[in-house]
Design a protein around this motif. Sequence first.
Motif, PDB file in Angstrom:
ATOM      1  N   UNK A 159      26.660 -13.811  62.903  1.00 50.26           N
ATOM      2  CA  UNK A 159      28.021 -13.530  62.419  1.00 50.26           C
ATOM      3  C   UNK A 159      28.484 -14.308  61.190  1.00 50.26           C
ATOM      4  N   UNK A 160      27.671 -14.469  60.163  1.00 53.19           N
ATOM      5  CA  UNK A 160      28.209 -15.118  58.960  1.00 53.19           C
ATOM      6  C   UNK A 160      29.117 -14.148  58.201  1.00 53.19           C
ATOM      7  N   UNK A 161      30.072 -14.705  57.507  1.00 55.88           N
ATOM      8  CA  UNK A 161      30.944 -13.854  56.701  1.00 55.88           C
ATOM      9  C   UNK A 161      30.165 -13.228  55.547  1.00 55.88           C
ATOM     10  N   UNK A 162      29.113 -13.904  55.075  1.00 60.19           N
ATOM     11  CA  UNK A 162      28.352 -13.384  53.948  1.00 60.19           C
ATOM     12  C   UNK A 162      26.903 -13.071  54.338  1.00 60.19           C
ATOM     13  N   UNK A 163      26.004 -14.049  54.277  1.00 62.00           N
ATOM     14  CA  UNK A 163      24.579 -13.818  54.518  1.00 62.00           C
ATOM     15  C   UNK A 163      24.065 -14.610  55.716  1.00 62.00           C
ATOM     16  N   UNK A 164      23.088 -14.044  56.416  1.00 58.39           N
ATOM     17  CA  UNK A 164      22.405 -14.821  57.457  1.00 58.39           C
ATOM     18  C   UNK A 164      21.467 -15.832  56.800  1.00 58.39           C
ATOM     19  N   UNK A 165      20.645 -15.370  55.852  1.00 59.92           N
ATOM     20  CA  UNK A 165      19.656 -16.220  55.191  1.00 59.92           C
ATOM     21  C   UNK A 165      19.711 -15.974  53.693  1.00 59.92           C
ATOM     22  N   UNK A 166      19.759 -17.043  52.921  1.00 55.48           N
ATOM     23  CA  UNK A 166      19.958 -16.945  51.478  1.00 55.48           C
ATOM     24  C   UNK A 166      19.035 -17.934  50.765  1.00 55.48           C
ATOM     25  N   UNK A 167      18.218 -17.440  49.851  1.00 57.04           N
ATOM     26  CA  UNK A 167      17.416 -18.285  48.962  1.00 57.04           C
ATOM     27  C   UNK A 167      17.883 -17.961  47.549  1.00 57.04           C
ATOM     28  N   UNK A 168      18.598 -18.882  46.916  1.00 58.24           N
ATOM     29  CA  UNK A 168      19.303 -18.563  45.680  1.00 58.24           C
ATOM     30  C   UNK A 168      19.314 -19.708  44.683  1.00 58.24           C
ATOM     31  N   UNK A 169      19.815 -19.398  43.506  1.00 56.99           N
ATOM     32  CA  UNK A 169      20.172 -20.428  42.535  1.00 56.99           C
ATOM     33  C   UNK A 169      21.493 -21.040  42.999  1.00 56.99           C
ATOM     34  N   UNK A 170      21.854 -22.230  42.511  1.00 50.76           N
ATOM     35  CA  UNK A 170      23.090 -22.869  42.950  1.00 50.76           C
ATOM     36  C   UNK A 170      24.355 -22.108  42.564  1.00 50.76           C
ATOM     37  N   UNK A 171      24.240 -21.203  41.609  1.00 50.19           N
ATOM     38  CA  UNK A 171      25.387 -20.392  41.221  1.00 50.19           C
ATOM     39  C   UNK A 171      24.893 -19.001  40.856  1.00 50.19           C
ATOM     40  N   UNK A 172      25.746 -18.025  41.043  1.00 49.61           N
ATOM     41  CA  UNK A 172      25.414 -16.664  40.628  1.00 49.61           C
ATOM     42  C   UNK A 172      25.822 -16.413  39.185  1.00 49.61           C
ATOM     43  N   UNK A 173      26.478 -17.374  38.551  1.00 49.33           N
ATOM     44  CA  UNK A 173      26.946 -17.227  37.172  1.00 49.33           C
ATOM     45  C   UNK A 173      25.899 -17.776  36.209  1.00 49.33           C
ATOM     46  N   UNK A 174      24.834 -17.034  36.014  1.00 52.51           N
ATOM     47  CA  UNK A 174      23.743 -17.446  35.137  1.00 52.51           C
ATOM     48  C   UNK A 174      24.011 -16.854  33.753  1.00 52.51           C
ATOM     49  N   UNK A 175      24.079 -17.724  32.724  1.00 52.56           N
ATOM     50  CA  UNK A 175      24.439 -17.237  31.403  1.00 52.56           C
ATOM     51  C   UNK A 175      23.264 -17.130  30.437  1.00 52.56           C
ATOM     52  N   UNK A 176      22.156 -17.826  30.716  1.00 46.12           N
ATOM     53  CA  UNK A 176      21.036 -17.727  29.771  1.00 46.12           C
ATOM     54  C   UNK A 176      20.007 -16.713  30.262  1.00 46.12           C
ATOM     55  N   UNK A 177      18.954 -16.525  29.502  1.00 46.27           N
ATOM     56  CA  UNK A 177      17.970 -15.485  29.801  1.00 46.27           C
ATOM     57  C   UNK A 177      17.005 -15.868  30.925  1.00 46.27           C
ATOM     58  N   UNK A 178      16.877 -17.154  31.252  1.00 49.84           N
ATOM     59  CA  UNK A 178      15.960 -17.593  32.296  1.00 49.84           C
ATOM     60  C   UNK A 178      16.692 -17.658  33.638  1.00 49.84           C
ATOM     61  N   UNK A 179      16.873 -16.492  34.251  1.00 48.45           N
ATOM     62  CA  UNK A 179      17.672 -16.404  35.469  1.00 48.45           C
ATOM     63  C   UNK A 179      17.083 -17.174  36.638  1.00 48.45           C
ATOM     64  N   UNK A 180      15.785 -17.383  36.664  1.00 46.76           N
ATOM     65  CA  UNK A 180      15.157 -18.015  37.821  1.00 46.76           C
ATOM     66  C   UNK A 180      14.962 -19.524  37.664  1.00 46.76           C
ATOM     67  N   UNK A 181      15.458 -20.128  36.579  1.00 45.24           N
ATOM     68  CA  UNK A 181      15.164 -21.547  36.344  1.00 45.24           C
ATOM     69  C   UNK A 181      15.677 -22.462  37.450  1.00 45.24           C
ATOM     70  N   UNK A 182      16.772 -22.132  38.098  1.00 45.28           N
ATOM     71  CA  UNK A 182      17.289 -22.956  39.192  1.00 45.28           C
ATOM     72  C   UNK A 182      17.251 -22.240  40.536  1.00 45.28           C
TER      73      UNK A 182
END
Length: 183
Positions: free
Chosen positions: A129-152
Motif C-alpha cells: 500500500x505505498x502511495x507511489x511505488x512498491x520498489x524504486x531504483x532511481x536517480x535522486x531527482x527526476x529533474x534531470x537537466x543535462x544529456x546524461x540522464x543515468x549519471x546518478x
Amino acid sequence: VDDFGADPTGVNDSTEAFQKALGTGKVRLVLSAGTYLVKGVKLPSWTYMVGQGIGVTTLKLHEDTPASEWVVTNADHTNGNRNIMVEGMSLDWNPDRQGGLGPTGGLHSSCLTLANVKFGIVREVEGINPALHCFDASAPTYNISDADYTKNGCRYIWFDRCVGSGYGDDGVTTHYSEYIFIT
C-alpha cells in the motif's frame, strides 16, 4: 536489531534502534519475526538487512511519519551508496496513518527506494500500500537537466522474487537507472 532496543510487537517506535544498529554501515542486521514501527529506515553502504520472511517480519510506518517518507531507502541519495541488500520481509507504507495520506510525488512516498545506489539486491520482499511505488531504483531527482540522464541513477540492482500490492503508481519503477534485473 532487537539488541539495540527495537520492539517487534508493533507497539513502540523502533526508528532509533534501527539507526543505532545500522551505524555507518558494514553491518548485517537480522530482524526477528514481528512488526516494527518505524519513521523510515535509512541504509548506509555495505548493509545487509534480513528478516524472517514475507509476512513474518514487517516494517510498518509509524502513525507520525510524514507522507513523503519511505519505509526503507538508502542513507545518502546525493552522493550515493553501494552494496545494499534487503531480504525476507514485508514493508507496509501504512496509508491510513494520520487519517489517510496520499503521495507527495517525485521520489517520495514509496515502500523501498534506492536512489543513486550501485550494487543492490532486494530479495523476497513485499511492498504493501505505498502511495507511489512498491520498489524504486532511481536517480535522486527526476529533474534531470543535462544529456546524461543515468549519471546518478542506480546501477546493478536486482529485484528478485518481490511482490507488491495497493501501490498508487507503479509496482516497480526504474527512473534514470541501468542494469536493473527483475526476476
